[in-house]
Scaffold this active site. Structure first.
Site, PDB file in Angstrom:
ATOM      1  CB  ILE A 141      -0.969   0.024   1.206  1.00 44.63           C
ATOM      2  CG1 ILE A 141      -1.694  -1.315   1.364  1.00 44.63           C
ATOM      3  CG2 ILE A 141      -1.988   1.159   1.045  1.00 44.63           C
ATOM      4  CD1 ILE A 141      -2.537  -1.422   2.637  1.00 44.63           C
ATOM      5  N   PRO A 142       1.588   1.502  -1.123  1.00 42.53           N
ATOM      6  CG  PRO A 142       2.731   1.358  -3.138  1.00 42.53           C
ATOM      7  CD  PRO A 142       1.651   0.720  -2.339  1.00 42.53           C
ATOM      8  CG  HIS A 143       0.567   5.408   2.345  1.00 44.15           C
ATOM      9  ND1 HIS A 143       1.026   4.130   2.625  1.00 44.15           N
ATOM     10  CD2 HIS A 143       0.871   6.147   3.426  1.00 44.15           C
ATOM     11  CE1 HIS A 143       1.563   4.110   3.821  1.00 44.15           C
ATOM     12  NE2 HIS A 143       1.486   5.331   4.339  1.00 44.15           N
ATOM     13  CB  CYS A 144       2.554  10.126  -0.954  1.00 48.70           C
ATOM     14  SG  CYS A 144       1.843  10.362  -2.593  1.00 48.70           S
TER      15      CYS A 144
END
Length: 153
Positions: A63-66
């Site tokens: 779950i790459p997030h920014c």
């Protein structure tokens, strides 16, 4: 709980990538294209977050997030990878499903609720299996929107 995540069919894809860096690059390009974001800002945000520690959730999920000032609510892209990729997940399992999340810059609780909604979905064995079995992006989207719409009701 109203999770209020934006997801559109064009942001759900099957992807052929070989490395974590390629996942982040292709994911950033998709998010930028579909949601009219700046690709370099999204990529920088995802890479900066990833440098803090792997967003490999475990069980073949990342779950790459920014956060980004250009979005008004949590915005999602989902990739099913043709071949699993090492994401340095805590359980050491390679990743085959990637949930790329971009939330508004000042959306602390909203961002956490979106991450929690994705996490809950991935803990549901039947949904995880349905996503794994989905033969194409259209089927992936149907599984995802059925879950998120049901949770928001």
């Amino acid at each position: 709980m109203d999770i209020n995540i934006t997801i559109v069919p064009e942001a759900v894809r099957l992807a052929r990538v070989e490395t974590k860096a390629q996942v982040l690059a292709v994911l950033s390009a998709c998010l930028a294209e579909v949601y009219d974001l700046d690709v370099s800002e999204v990529l920088e945000g995802l890479e900066t977050r990833e440098a803090l520690g792997s967003t490999g959730f475990g069980r073949g999920i990342a779950i790459p997030h920014c956060r980004d000032s250009s979005v008004r609510k949590p915005t999602l892209a989902v990739f099913k990878l043709e071949h699993p990729v090492d994401f340095a997940a805590a359980d050491a399992q390679p990743v085959s499903l990637v949930f790329g999340l971009v939330s508004p810059e000042n959306a602390g609780a909203t961002h956490l609720h979106a991450l929690a909604a994705i996490s809950r979905l991935m803990r549901d064995e039947s949904k995880l299996q349905a996503l794994a079995d989905a033969p194409d992006a259209e089927a992936l989207y149907a599984v995802l929107t059925n879950q998120f719409l049901r949770d928001a009701a």
